[in-house]
Write an enzyme that holds these catalytic residues in place. Structure first.
Site, PDB file in Angstrom:
ATOM      1  CB  VAL A 116      11.147  -4.932  -4.274  1.00 36.79           C
ATOM      2  CG1 VAL A 116      11.400  -5.742  -3.037  1.00 36.79           C
ATOM      3  CG2 VAL A 116      12.437  -4.305  -4.749  1.00 36.79           C
ATOM      4  CB  SER A 117       6.667  -3.682  -7.454  1.00 45.88           C
ATOM      5  OG  SER A 117       6.258  -2.960  -6.311  1.00 45.88           O
TER       6      SER A 117
END
Length: 470
Positions: free
Chosen positions: A22-23
């Site tokens: 996930v960013s």
């Protein structure tokens, strides 16, 4: 970050790696949170009757490179022969870089006989079709590399012609608005204006670089020549109107360009006189010059009395007299050395306090980053926990504010230390003057003296800002 689940052993004891990323702004990536990805990948394993798998979760990491802890662990274990296949929900979870994707597929997965599966794209390198797709991707990647330069040049040209920024790193004093493709003045814009104004007043690029803590006089020279600051854009030899707001007035910019030409000509041949370029007539305001007389004597007199250069004449009837150059230089140097001996270096009283505050903020930052990593792990196991999600958001906000404060403290302390260092350097001039070469003396004079006005037998010395603060 690790979150491992072990099931039944397969016959070859190799496991399936479920990679999740996930960013940094993961909460905005709808459908791709840690929990959502974990659920999809575990359902796939149940459907395929895969019991031996391991989760590799990189929470809060960009996909633009492979510098991620769990990605590094995955690669290491693949090379150690512990993994038989890698599964992701979507290809961009693996990487957003085509170069890195090809590297992983060819040099890591295929080289170690590891299959790769991306659920959304139905991409499976364990099948003949999937293997063929890897080959096709490689061909297109090579084609892309060969054509990227041409496309980039064409794209930049078209963007600039419409007044948009080329998309590269913005010049000092601007930020890049990615949405509108234009430059936006930032907090350093005032510094840029000040540099142009001070250069016009006589400060050297070397002095300005030190004053504003820049990367040497070359950076200042580059800034002074940038048409970007007057709302223009330049690409190759073409200059067009930009869509961005100018920082510097065009009149000031043009005046600075003329001054740069003059100073460049003046420094292209080294002057044999100590005060060249600094002396002005105190009566009419014209520049003053050195002139050799018969017998080897050197005099200083006003350019208004030199009719061979009418463009430098301010008042043809100027009554300023001619002065012996050696006497003027002696007065100037004596005053500067006297000021150097008496100069008091004032240390920043708040320096220690600032340092303690800086250390406290960095400690707090480390604590928050540790908490954030732990919360990512907890959230991976409980994606319905709204309290956890809210806490993660609050910590991210506090980290953002903290990073801004740290940046401001760093800038303030750097400038304070630079001013102190410059003051100490001036303090040492009196002791080192007799050991300096002529060029070193000339450079020192220009570093600390802004202008010298001569009115007959009266000499007025205007020092740079550093020496007028006390």
């Amino acid at each position: 970050m690790r979150n491992i689940r072990i099931g039944k052993n397969t016959s070859n004891n190799k496991k399936t790696g479920l990679y999740i990323r996930v960013s940094t702004n993961f909460q905005f990536e709808e459908g791709y949170s840690v929990g959502a990805q974990t659920e999809k990948l575990e359902k796939y394993c149940n459907y395929q009757e895969i019991d031996n798998y391991d989760l590799y979760i990189d929470g809060g990491y960009s996909g633009s490179n492979l510098n991620r802890p769990e990605m590094k662990r995955l690669i290491k274990e693949i090379q150690e022969g512990k993994v038989e296949s890698v599964v992701v929900v979507k290809l961009d979870r693996l990487s957003r870089s085509q170069k890195d994707t090809i590297y992983l597929l060819e040099d890591v997965f295929e080289a170690n006989d590891v299959g790769f599966i991306s659920l959304n794209e139905n991409f499976d390198t364990t099948t003949p079709y999937g293997k063929a797709m890897v080959g096709i991707l490689s061909v297109f990647a090579q084609y892309e590399r060969e054509n990227i330069r041409e496309r980039t040049q064409m794209g930049i040209t078209e963007r600039i012609k419409t007044g948009k920024w080329r998309g590269t790193k913005p010049p000092f004093g601007y930020d890049y608005n990615n949405g509108d493709d234009v430059l936006v003045p930032n907090k350093d814009a005032e510094t840029v204006r000040k540099i142009f104004e001070l250069y016009k007043e006589g400060y050297s690029t070397y002095a300005l670089a030190k004053m504003f803590d820049l990367k040497g006089d070359k950076q200042v020279s580059d800034m002074l020549s940038r048409v970007t600051y007057i709302g223009k854009l330049k690409y190759n030899k073409e200059i067009v109107d930009g869509l961005h707001e100018p920082i510097v007035d065009k009149k000031l910019f043009d005046e600075v360009q003329e001054l740069r030409k003059t100073r460049t000509r003046a420094t292209s041949h080294k002057s044999q006189y100590l005060l060249t370029g600094l002396i002005y007539c105190g009566l009419c305001g014209a520049k003053m010059r050195y002139q050799k007389w018969s017998g080897g004597r050197v005099m200083i007199y006003c350019y208004s009395l030199d009719h061979s250069k009418p463009h430098l004449v301010k008042n043809p009837n100027c009554q300023n007299g001619k002065l012996d150059a050696a006497e003027v230089e002696e007065v100037v140097v004596s005053d500067m050395l006297k000021l150097s001996k008496e100069y008091e270096v004032i240390e920043e009283k708040s320096e220690q306090q600032n340092q303690k505050g800086f250390e406290a903020m960095n400690q707090r930052k480390s604590v928050l980053e540790g908490k954030l990593k732990s919360l990512y792990n907890l959230y991976a196991s409980d994606t319905n926990n709204s309290v956890l999600l809210e806490t993660i958001g609050e910590i991210n906000k506090e980290l953002e504010n903290l990073n801004t404060q740290i940046e401001q403290y760093t800038l303030k302390n750097t400038r304070a230390k630079d001013m102190t260092a410059r003051a100490k350097a001036f303090k040492s001039v009196a002791d080192s003057w007799e050991f300096m070469s002529f060029n070193e003396r000339q450079k020192t004079v220009r570093e600390y003296i802004k202008k010298i006005k001569i009115s007959n037998d009266y000499v007025e010395i205007e020092y740079n800002d550093l020496l007028t603060l006390q």
